[in-house]
Design an enzyme around this catalytic site. Structure first.
Site, short mmCIF file in Angstrom:
data_model
loop_
_atom_site.label_atom_id
_atom_site.label_comp_id
_atom_site.label_asym_id
_atom_site.label_seq_id
_atom_site.Cartn_x
_atom_site.Cartn_y
_atom_site.Cartn_z
N TYR A 144 -25.09 1.42 -15.85
CA TYR A 144 -24.52 0.21 -15.26
C TYR A 144 -24.76 -1.02 -16.15
O TYR A 144 -24.18 -2.08 -15.91
CB TYR A 144 -25.12 -0.05 -13.88
N HIS A 150 -27.74 11.20 -14.13
CA HIS A 150 -26.56 10.51 -13.60
C HIS A 150 -25.38 11.45 -13.33
O HIS A 150 -24.62 11.25 -12.39
CB HIS A 150 -26.11 9.40 -14.55
#
Length: 319
Positions: free
Chosen positions: A54, A107
């Site tokens: 992110y 992730h």
């Protein structure tokens, strides 16, 4: 609202994860989320879900420091993207300004090199053993990937964070059943998709009916549906009113088993079929009707203009 009002779910390693998380990804990727996370913490969120991918962990860390909240009152998740796992977790901790994480996740499949999911998971278990994360887990893992991890290690993932909503729930039943068997808690992101991405589908009237009974909104009904399954909700918003709406879920009545089943059945019908109009993909029936009405009006106007040019006396054209 007190963070203590948010219920927790027990993990297979004995930890307790808050059942409502504020996500810092989606539209906030690569953005300064300091004020957004501060607002979420002030509203009552204690569970912050982040990721290296992110590109805003440093902002999350700044918000944590500004909040003045005790570390033990927070649940901080971040996710491994690529590289050396131990080096990456230390980098994340430094950016966040923390000594440990509550949850560290792989992730997704894109984080796995040379299809070595077993080797990567072994490195994740070392993060837990070193005390750098209280719990470790995965994200976006398929059933086959979960099976490989469970078969290869004595340490079972605590969590699998996946996109989950009524329209894809049926397709994930085998994955969810396997997770339940091994105590792997499912975290649901995208649970508002029936409203935000697929409006006008068979789930809509069901949500509206239940919302009236519990005195909530369709979005809150979706969160109650996720919680009824025993899953964690991961959501996000920049609006204070939305934060309060989401946190307000904990004060609403639970869904009945019949209501949960009705949502399941409606979701199994699938999202609305996309309609193509002039190259545009429209998912909502309301959008489709609106566009068709506008196009119909344009057709009439074009016809009138054409008749005017022909000098049809029935229309007072300016010449």
């Amino acid at each position: 609202m007190s963070a203590a009002a948010v219920p927790t779910i027990r993990l297979n390693d004995g930890g307790e994860i808050p059942a409502l998380a504020f996500g810092t990804g989606s539209k906030f990727k690569s953005k300064d989320v300091t004020e957004i996370v501060e607002q979420a913490l002030e509203a009552g969120f204690s569970h912050i879900d982040g990721a290296t991918e992110y590109y805003n962990e440093q902002c999350v860390g700044a918000a944590i420091r500004e909040s003045g909240l005790a570390r033990e009152d927070l649940w901080i998740t971040t996710k491994f993207m690529e590289g050396d796992v131990l080096e990456e977790v230390h980098t994340s901790l430094r950016k966040l300004g923390l000594k440990y994480l509550d949850l560290y996740l792989i992730h997704g499949p894109w984080s796995i090199k040379n299809d070595d999911v077993e080797g990567l998971w072994d490195d994740m278990t070392k993060v837990k053993q070193a005390g750098l994360a209280k719990s470790v887990g995965v994200s976006n893992f398929t059933l086959e990937m979960l099976q490989r991890v469970v078969k290869s290690s004595k340490v079972v993932p605590s969590v699998n964070q996946i996109r989950l909503h009524p329209y894809n729930y049926a397709s994930l039943k085998d994955t969810l059943a396997f997770s339940a068997k091994y105590g792997i808690v499912s975290e649901a992101y995208g649970s508002l998709d029936p409203i935000t991405r697929f409006p006008g589908g068979p789930v809509d009237p069901v949500l509206a009916t239940i919302a009236r009974r519990i005195g909530g909104t369709p979005g809150q009904v979706l969160f109650k549906w996720v919680h009824a399954k025993g899953f964690v909700v991961v959501t996000t918003t920049a609006k204070r009113a939305r934060l309060e709406e989401y946190l307000g879920v904990v004060h609403l009545p639970d869904l009945t088993p019949e209501e949960v089943e009705t949502i399941d059945k409606a979701g199994a019908q699938g999202p609305p079929t996309p309609v193509r109009v002039l190259g545009l993909t429209l998912l909502s029936r309301a959008h489709t009707v609106c566009v068709r009405a506008v196009l119909g009006t344009l057709v009439v106007l074009v016809a009138i203009m054409a008749l005017c040019r022909l000098g049809w006396s029935a229309f007072p054209c300016t010449r």
